[in-house]
Structure formats: C-alpha cells, structure tokens
Design a protein around this motif. Structure first.
Motif, PDB file in Angstrom:
ATOM      1  N   GLU A  64       0.772  -1.045   0.015  1.00 26.61           N
ATOM      2  CA  GLU A  64      -0.108  -0.122  -0.147  1.00 26.61           C
ATOM      3  C   GLU A  64       1.042   1.026  -0.005  1.00 26.61           C
ATOM      4  OE1 GLU A  64      -3.546  -1.627   2.825  1.00 26.61           O
ATOM      5  OE2 GLU A  64      -2.076  -0.291   3.838  1.00 26.61           O
ATOM      6  N   HIS A  65       0.634   2.001  -0.979  1.00 28.64           N
ATOM      7  CA  HIS A  65       1.550   3.315  -1.198  1.00 28.64           C
ATOM      8  C   HIS A  65       0.549   4.555  -0.829  1.00 28.64           C
ATOM      9  CE1 HIS A  65       4.675   6.041  -2.435  1.00 28.64           C
ATOM     10  NE2 HIS A  65       3.781   6.490  -3.515  1.00 28.64           N
ATOM     11  N   PHE A  66       0.870   5.471  -0.114  1.00 31.76           N
ATOM     12  CA  PHE A  66       0.191   6.633   0.199  1.00 31.76           C
ATOM     13  C   PHE A  66       0.802   7.962  -0.430  1.00 31.76           C
ATOM     14  CE2 PHE A  66      -3.132   4.899   2.955  1.00 31.76           C
ATOM     15  CZ  PHE A  66      -2.262   3.711   3.557  1.00 31.76           C
ATOM     16  N   SER A  67       0.531   8.287  -1.487  1.00 30.65           N
ATOM     17  CA  SER A  67       1.465   9.421  -1.949  1.00 30.65           C
ATOM     18  C   SER A  67       1.086  10.560  -1.186  1.00 30.65           C
ATOM     19  CB  SER A  67       0.726   9.698  -3.374  1.00 30.65           C
ATOM     20  OG  SER A  67      -0.577   9.297  -3.760  1.00 30.65           O
ATOM     21  N   ASP A  68       0.120  10.616  -0.222  1.00 33.19           N
ATOM     22  CA  ASP A  68       0.015  11.715   0.595  1.00 33.19           C
ATOM     23  C   ASP A  68      -0.090  11.171   1.999  1.00 33.19           C
ATOM     24  OD1 ASP A  68      -2.114  14.692   1.148  1.00 33.19           O
ATOM     25  OD2 ASP A  68      -0.307  13.929   2.032  1.00 33.19           O
ATOM     26  N   LYS A  69       0.897  11.387   2.808  1.00 34.31           N
ATOM     27  CA  LYS A  69       0.766  10.451   4.144  1.00 34.31           C
ATOM     28  C   LYS A  69      -0.172  10.896   5.101  1.00 34.31           C
ATOM     29  CE  LYS A  69       4.764   8.405   4.213  1.00 34.31           C
ATOM     30  NZ  LYS A  69       4.979   8.057   2.833  1.00 34.31           N
ATOM     31  N   THR A  70      -1.021  12.003   4.909  1.00 36.48           N
ATOM     32  CA  THR A  70      -1.996  12.519   5.587  1.00 36.48           C
ATOM     33  C   THR A  70      -3.399  12.127   4.994  1.00 36.48           C
ATOM     34  OG1 THR A  70      -1.881  14.574   4.658  1.00 36.48           O
ATOM     35  CG2 THR A  70      -0.836  14.598   6.773  1.00 36.48           C
ATOM     36  N   ASP A  71      -3.468  11.658   3.723  1.00 38.22           N
ATOM     37  CA  ASP A  71      -4.834  11.369   3.356  1.00 38.22           C
ATOM     38  C   ASP A  71      -4.847   9.943   2.913  1.00 38.22           C
ATOM     39  OD1 ASP A  71      -6.277  12.452  -0.087  1.00 38.22           O
ATOM     40  OD2 ASP A  71      -6.935  11.399   1.813  1.00 38.22           O
ATOM     41  N   SER A  73      -7.181   8.417   1.461  1.00 35.56           N
ATOM     42  CA  SER A  73      -7.772   7.974   0.386  1.00 35.56           C
ATOM     43  C   SER A  73      -6.823   7.911  -0.911  1.00 35.56           C
ATOM     44  CB  SER A  73      -8.931   8.949  -0.093  1.00 35.56           C
ATOM     45  OG  SER A  73      -8.320  10.188  -0.136  1.00 35.56           O
ATOM     46  N   SER A  74      -5.643   8.286  -0.530  1.00 34.94           N
ATOM     47  CA  SER A  74      -4.661   8.457  -1.542  1.00 34.94           C
ATOM     48  C   SER A  74      -3.715   7.103  -1.710  1.00 34.94           C
ATOM     49  CB  SER A  74      -3.390   9.522  -1.445  1.00 34.94           C
ATOM     50  OG  SER A  74      -2.832   9.298  -0.017  1.00 34.94           O
ATOM     51  N   ARG A  75      -4.346   6.168  -1.163  1.00 32.17           N
ATOM     52  CA  ARG A  75      -3.711   4.852  -1.032  1.00 32.17           C
ATOM     53  C   ARG A  75      -3.856   4.135  -2.448  1.00 32.17           C
ATOM     54  NH1 ARG A  75      -5.871  -0.957   1.191  1.00 32.17           N
ATOM     55  NH2 ARG A  75      -7.089  -0.844  -0.427  1.00 32.17           N
ATOM     56  N   GLU A  76      -2.596   3.722  -2.750  1.00 30.84           N
ATOM     57  CA  GLU A  76      -2.477   3.022  -4.115  1.00 30.84           C
ATOM     58  C   GLU A  76      -1.958   1.761  -3.827  1.00 30.84           C
ATOM     59  OE1 GLU A  76      -2.282   6.477  -7.671  1.00 30.84           O
ATOM     60  OE2 GLU A  76      -0.399   6.050  -6.161  1.00 30.84           O
ATOM     61  N   LEU A  77      -2.310   0.577  -4.474  1.00 34.59           N
ATOM     62  CA  LEU A  77      -1.630  -0.241  -4.606  1.00 34.59           C
ATOM     63  C   LEU A  77      -0.785  -0.749  -5.595  1.00 34.59           C
ATOM     64  CD1 LEU A  77      -4.733  -2.584  -3.304  1.00 34.59           C
ATOM     65  CD2 LEU A  77      -2.795  -1.779  -1.985  1.00 34.59           C
ATOM     66  N   PHE A  78       0.318  -1.456  -5.324  1.00 35.88           N
ATOM     67  CA  PHE A  78       1.658  -1.774  -6.184  1.00 35.88           C
ATOM     68  C   PHE A  78       1.937  -3.259  -6.058  1.00 35.88           C
ATOM     69  CE2 PHE A  78       2.649   2.005  -8.306  1.00 35.88           C
ATOM     70  CZ  PHE A  78       2.043   2.936  -7.496  1.00 35.88           C
ATOM     71  N   TYR A  79       2.104  -4.096  -7.019  1.00 33.19           N
ATOM     72  CA  TYR A  79       2.884  -5.196  -6.762  1.00 33.19           C
ATOM     73  C   TYR A  79       4.497  -5.121  -6.489  1.00 33.19           C
ATOM     74  CZ  TYR A  79      -1.131  -7.842  -8.627  1.00 33.19           C
ATOM     75  OH  TYR A  79      -2.310  -8.484  -8.962  1.00 33.19           O
ATOM     76  N   LEU A  80       5.191  -5.790  -5.350  1.00 31.30           N
ATOM     77  CA  LEU A  80       6.568  -5.833  -5.181  1.00 31.30           C
ATOM     78  C   LEU A  80       6.968  -7.277  -5.756  1.00 31.30           C
ATOM     79  CD1 LEU A  80       6.738  -4.297  -1.710  1.00 31.30           C
ATOM     80  CD2 LEU A  80       7.113  -3.048  -3.660  1.00 31.30           C
ATOM     81  N   GLU A  81       7.860  -7.101  -6.784  1.00 28.33           N
ATOM     82  CA  GLU A  81       8.296  -8.424  -7.130  1.00 28.33           C
ATOM     83  C   GLU A  81       9.554  -8.820  -6.652  1.00 28.33           C
ATOM     84  OE1 GLU A  81       8.673  -8.213 -11.245  1.00 28.33           O
ATOM     85  OE2 GLU A  81       6.581  -7.958 -11.747  1.00 28.33           O
ATOM     86  N   PHE A  82       9.564  -9.512  -5.878  1.00 31.05           N
ATOM     87  CA  PHE A  82      11.039  -9.930  -5.119  1.00 31.05           C
ATOM     88  C   PHE A  82      11.662 -11.117  -5.798  1.00 31.05           C
ATOM     89  CE2 PHE A  82      10.733  -7.171  -1.444  1.00 31.05           C
ATOM     90  CZ  PHE A  82       9.534  -7.325  -1.088  1.00 31.05           C
TER      91      PHE A  82
END
Lengths: 264, 461
Positions: A64-71, A73-82
């Motif tokens: 889960e990546h939050f482009s704005d730490k305080t918001d 709803s700015s949550r975006e999901l990314f795949y992490l390929e290890f």
C-alpha cells in the motif's frame, strides 16, 4: 462489514492482475537468509525448511503506497516483485540474466559473519555493472567476481538512482549487531538504511515494528523513484560514466543534487 | 664445541623456517579457504597451520639434505622431531578434535562431559580402523613395536598413497579432457540465447501466476467485478463457508507454480552449463588457452605411456630399481659418450626435481582445497571440512616423500630410508600403480558417460 465499506470507497484504487509493479532484487552471499527473509515478508510466517536457492526464487507482495501521508484515500496498490537471487559461487557467471531493469535492491548480510557484509560491495557493483549485460548485446566481456572488489565507485551508484537497503539477518545469533549497524561504511557510501532482523520469528515484520516501517519506507522510495520521479537518468549513461574523469564528478554530483532538490 | 654450535644454529634456522610456513598456512586459511566465512574457531585455524608447517618442514629437510647444507646430527634430530610431530598431529590431535566438534554438533547432547566422552570413543574407533589397515599388506614393516613410529608411518603411508594414486589417476584423465579442444562440444550463440529467453519467459509466467495467487488469497485487493459470487455480501459468506471456488483455484495455482518453478530451476542449471562451455570455448581461443591445449596433447601422450607402464608393471610384478636421473646420466655417459660430472649433475637435477615436485604438489593441493572447500562447505560444516582437509594434506605430503624416494639417486635415497626405518617401499609403489590404474579407468568411464549423454530437457505442457 467495515472492510466492505472501505473497499467500496476505494474501488478505484484496487489492483487488477495487470497492476503496476516494481522489481526488487534481493542479493547477498550464500546462506545469509535471503529466502527466509523474502518468505517472511510475503507470507507473514517464517520459512520452516529453507533450501539453497538455485537461480532465482520469485515472490510477490502487494504494497500500500500513500502518495500523501495524511490522506487515507491516496492509497494506491503496487505489486512488489522480489527476485531472490541464489548466492552460490557456482552460478556467478549466469546471474546477470536476472538483473535487468531492477528498480530497487536489498543487500542482505549475515550478522554472525563479517565477511558477508564486506562482500556486499562486490554484490552491489556486480548488479550495477551487469545490469546492461543482457542477451543480444554484442561485445560484452564477462567480469570476474574479483574485479568487483576493486574500487567500488560510489559515484556509479549515485548515478544509477536505484534505492537500496541493507538488512542484517540472524540477529538472535549475533552479539554485535548494533555495532555493525552504526559502523557500516557501505551504508554511508550509498546512503542506505541499515536494519537488523531475525527471520525465524515474525515479530520484526509486524506493521508496527521499526524494522518493518523502515522496509515500508524503502518500498515507498522505490515506487516513487519508478513512477513519480523525473530525475532518474536513463540507464545507458551509468556505464559510460565509468570512463569519465574524476575532476568533473563532484561538479556533476553537485548539479544533480541541485536538480533533485528543485524538482521535488 | 663447534659441532654443538653448528647444531644449534641449524636448529634455529629450521625452526625459523617452520614459523614462516606456519604463517603462510595461517594466511592461506584466512584469505582463501575462509574468504567468505568468519573465523570463530581459532583452534581449527591453528591446527591447519601446524599441519601445513610440519609437512613443509619435511620437504625442506629433504632439499637441505640434497644440498648438504646441514650438519648431519641436526638433520637426524630434526627428522625425528618432525616425523614424530606430524604423526602425533595426524593420528591423535586431528581425529580427536574432529570427533569433539562432531560431538558438539549433535543436538541432544549438551553436557561438556558427555561430549568429551563421545569424542574419545570416536577417536578410539578411528584408531582401531587405522590399526586394521595392516591386514591386506603382509609384513608391511617387519616386527616393530605396536606403537612405534614406523608402524604409524607405514599406515599413514598406505592411506596417503591410496589418495595420491586416486588423485593422479583422475588428474591424468581429467586434465587432457578439460583442456583439449577436441573434447569441447561447440555451442552456437543462438542456442544459448534461446535458452536464456526460455528461462526469462518462465520467470515471467511464474510472476503472473503468483500475482493471481496473491489476489486470490487476499480478496480485499480485488476489484469488485472480480469477486466471487453474485452479490458482494452473499459472495463473501459463500467464500467463508464453502472454502469454494477461491481455495480450489488457489490450490491449482499453487501446483502450477511449483511445476513452473521446477522448470525454471532446470533451465537455469542448463544455462549455467552452456555459459561454462562458452567460457571454455573462448578461453581455448586465447593464447593461454592454445598453450594449455598443446600441453594437453603432450600430457595425454605421457598419461597413456604411464598407464601402459603401470599395467606392465602390475602384470609382470616388477618395480623399477634404478631411478630415472641416474639412468639418464648413465645413458649419456656410456652410450652417447658425453663427459658429464655425474656427482654434480646428480645433485643438481635431484634438487631441481624434488623442488619442482614439492612446489607443484603443494600449490596443486592448496588450489584444489580452495575450490573443493568453496563448493562443498556450508556455514555449519566448514570447521569439520577444514580438519578433514588438514588430515588429508598431512597424509598426502608424507606419502609424496615415500614415493619420491624411488626417483632419487642412491645416495639421497639412503637418508629417507634411514629415517623411515624398515619399511617395505616396494609395496607402496605396487599399491600406487594399482590404485592409479583403477582410478584412471573409473574416471575414463565416468567422463565417457558424462560426455555422451546430453542433459535431458524437461517437458512442460
């Protein structure tokens, strides 16, 4: 029920199968615990019977990546390929196949084995120089691992703009982990965070643990670098910089740091 | 007084050289063997260095003997001291410590007292087997005392000669095979690229499937359109109670992923092999490679000659009496009528030959050790393997001296004979010939099989 409500609010941020992903390499000497680490990160339970990794072992985690730490709803999901690369010496001439287009690198060493920390320079240099050695490129020369040890140039690293983190494993078996963390010269050279974990228990990887927060910050940095940054250099320039003179290097670094501070 | 002064200086010089050898062994251990590990156990490092130092001292004494630099008394003293020293290390100290380390690794025995008892038992087993080595060889060393130096050395000699024979046999067959381009299968660049592409494609497939699996396992990440069931609430409840479509899918996905991962491993191993063949091909095109190729032809001719000679020796039950140096000089003097100062050349050539044998065997052994060690050892077993290698090294060097005796002229043979006592040297040479032949034949068979059967490509639908 509450989660269902949440998901309906965030329907536009859910991740499809073809969602955005970042490729993270996990490298280090043989038997330091890379496979256990990656397994713990992705499955939340320790690996009971680790085996030697042949080639490359792949795991996927949704971050889960939050482009704005305080918001929220700015949550975006990314795949992490290890991409957990087997560290056996027998495979060193063929590992370069996996290094292509990596976005981040996790350097793993064993806290009970000083040499595994010192070898990280070789690993980093290997990844940086071999990244362009993909098949089809004519005229590439195969570098010996001995060459990696000579003159690791922090400048190559800065130019490559690939975020890195250094993880020391087997914290439960080591007596001097804190000492190593504070004195890691490699970490200061490449400006990376250093953490120590115990891969046999899940306690270091719960969301509240400081180590996990550090890791999440690293993942955020990788994602920002790939998708939200304008200052990353194109890849071919890094290797041609190897031949450039040292005189211009401090000027280049200075201008680059100016650029990055103005653009963010 | 003069004699004693000489004795003391000689002993001090030799002792100084022993310290130098010890330092070399120590550094080799740290920089080469344990390059990727951290040394936690200093005793293992010390034992390895001591064994190395004592073995090198033995070689040094032979060389000094040939050069006649040393007073005969100090030579006697030092020979006895070194031989006793290395025997004690090889028979008592190394096996005992090996058994002790092994005992500490057994998980259900934790009390030090138990560990010590077990290590002593282990050592006694070793001693029993060691003693029984005499059985197949009748009258190996006459009627000596049970625990005398000769008895121990004779058995060490047997083990070491077996080792040397096996390694020489294998080396004689393997060296030409590795270096001669006749044996290198040509691989074209396209097939390597095809294999690499296949590997990367497989990894991509694995990633796609793993992403699917992650989505299946964590439903909250899925877009609503992909959710199982007709209504959202109903679908979730169905998911909880029936373990329904979701878990069946995930089980199927898991098996698919496992077979894909196995395929990826196979492809990677094949790629590694193709890369190493390509590297050998490129090496053979360089100057050094061409040199090795030529040497390979010469060497294989020599090995064929040696194999034939050993077969004849075994069949005819004969052991050469005269050493090659004296024989060559004899031929030169008598048949070719060249005037040579036999005594001088005898000494010089013996010195050269012994020097070359010593240096190449030490270097070869240490290189083989490093390669073997990096391939075989793991963090837990590294100490045990090093102790085992130290034991092998000691036996190897002692037996090299035994076998070298035959190649030395009579004058220098005597010193070795006098030191080693009443050993039946002929038995060692016959045994060496036999083991050499057997090992060479077995290696030839194995290499033939490896060369003929190509790696089978796994089928995947």
């Amino acid at each position: 029920m509450a989660s269902l409500l949440d998901s309906s609010i965030h329907a536009h941020t859910l991740i499809p199968e073809s969602g955005r992903s970042v490729k993270i390499l996990v490298v280090g000497d043989s038997e330091v615990g890379k496979t256990s680490l990656v397994h713990l990160l992705c499955h939340k339970v320790p690996l009971s019977r680790p085996l030697y990794t042949t080639g490359c072992s792949l795991e996927v985690k949704v971050h889960e990546h939050f482009s704005d730490k305080t918001d929220v709803s700015s949550r975006e999901l990314f795949y992490l390929e290890f991409w957990d690369i087997g560290g056996s010496i027998a495979y060193e001439k063929s590992r370069y196949l996996f290094y292509d287009s990596a976005d981040g690198i996790v350097l793993v060493h064993d806290l009970t084995n000083r040499n595994s920390h010192d070898n990280l320079r070789k690993w980093l240099k290997g990844v940086l120089t071999d990244r362009n050695k993909v098949q089809g490129k004519k005229g590439h020369k195969y570098t010996n691992s001995d060459d990696y040890g000579k003159g690791f140039d922090a400048e190559i690293y800065t130019n490559s703009a690939m975020p890195a983190i250094i993880i020391g494993t087997k914290k439960d078996l080591s007596r001097s982990s804190n000492e190593l963390i504070s004195h890691s010269s490699l970490a200061t050279d490449i400006n990376a965070q250093v953490i120590a974990v115990n891969c046999r228990k899940a306690s270091d990887f719960t969301p509240g643990a400081p180590e996990m927060q550090c890791l999440n910050a690293f993942f955020d940095k990788v994602i920002c670098q790939k998708y939200y940054s304008q200052t990353s250099l194109p890849r071919e320039e890094e290797i041609s910089d190897l031949g450039s003179s040292r005189r211009g290097s401090w000027l280049r670094q200075f201008t680059q740091s100016l650029n990055s501070s103005f653009s963010t | 007084m003069d004699d004693i002064g000489q004795l003391v200086t000689d002993c001090l010089c030799i002792f100084a050289s022993q310290v130098v050898f010890f330092a070399i062994g120590w550094v080799f251990f740290m920089k080469q063997l344990f390059a990727n590990y951290e040394v936690h156990n200093g005793i293992v490092q010390a034992l390895f260095s001591i064994t190395f130092s004592l073995s090198c001292t033995l070689f040094e004494l032979i060389i000094l003997d040939i050069l006649s630099y040393v007073h005969y008394l100090s030579k006697e003293v030092y020979w006895t001291v070194s031989l006793t020293g290395i025997t004690i290390v090889l028979i008592v100290i190394l096996p005992m410590y090996f058994a002790y380390l092994l005992a500490t690794m057994i998980p259900f025995i934790s009390k030090p007292k138990h560990q010590r008892i077990i290590s002593v038992i282990g050592w006694l087993t070793f001693m029993y087997i060691f003693w029984k080595l005499d059985q197949p060889f009748t009258n190996l060393s006459g009627d000596g005392f049970l625990l005398s130096l000769e008895q121990c050395i004779s058995r060490i000699g047997i083990l070491g000669v077996t080792l040397i024979g096996a390694l020489s046999g294998f080396g004689a067959v393997n060296a030409p095979y590795t270096y001669m381009s006749y044996f290198i299968k040509p691989i074209d660049e396209k097939s390597i690229e095809a294999m690499e592409n296949k590997l990367l494609e497989t990894e991509k497939h694995i990633l796609v499937k793993k992403k699917k699996l992650v989505l299946l396992d964590n439903e909250s990440y899925q877009p609503i359109a992909n959710r199982s069931g007709t209504g959202q609430v109903f679908g979730r409840l169905m998911g909880y109670f029936s373990g329904g479509w979701g878990s069946q899918d995930s089980r199927q996905l898991t098996t698919e992923i496992k077979s894909l991962e196995e395929l990826a491993r196979q492809l990677f191993l094949e790629t590694v092999e193709l890369h190493s063949i390509r590297e050998r091909m490129e090496f053979s095109k360089t100057l050094k490679g061409k040199y090795f190729n030529a040497v390979g032809y010469i060497f294989s001719a020599y090995c064929c000659y040696k194999l034939i000679m050993t077969t004849i020796n075994i069949l005819l039950q004969r052991v050469g009496k005269k050493d090659p140096i004296s024989r060559t000089l004899e031929i030169m003097v008598i048949y070719l009528k060249i005037n040579v100062d036999v005594t001088f050349w005898n000494q010089f050539i013996s010195f050269l030959m012994v020097g070359v044998i010593v240096i190449t065997s030490i270097r070869g052994l240490l290189l083989t050790f490093s390669k073997l060690f990096s391939n075989v050892s793991s963090t837990r077993s590294s100490n045990l393997i090093v102790l085992f290698l130290a034991e092998i090294m000691g036996m190897y060097f002692v037996s090299t001296i035994l076998l070298m005796r035959m190649n030395l002229p009579l004058k220098y043979r005597k010193s070795i004979t006098s030191v080693f006592g009443d050993l039946q040297f002929d038995i060692y040479h016959k045994w060496f010939d036999l083991i050499f032949l057997i090992s060479a034949l077995i290696s030839m068979g194995c290499l033939y099989l490896a060369h003929k059967t190509p790696v089978e490509k796994p089928q995947y639908n």
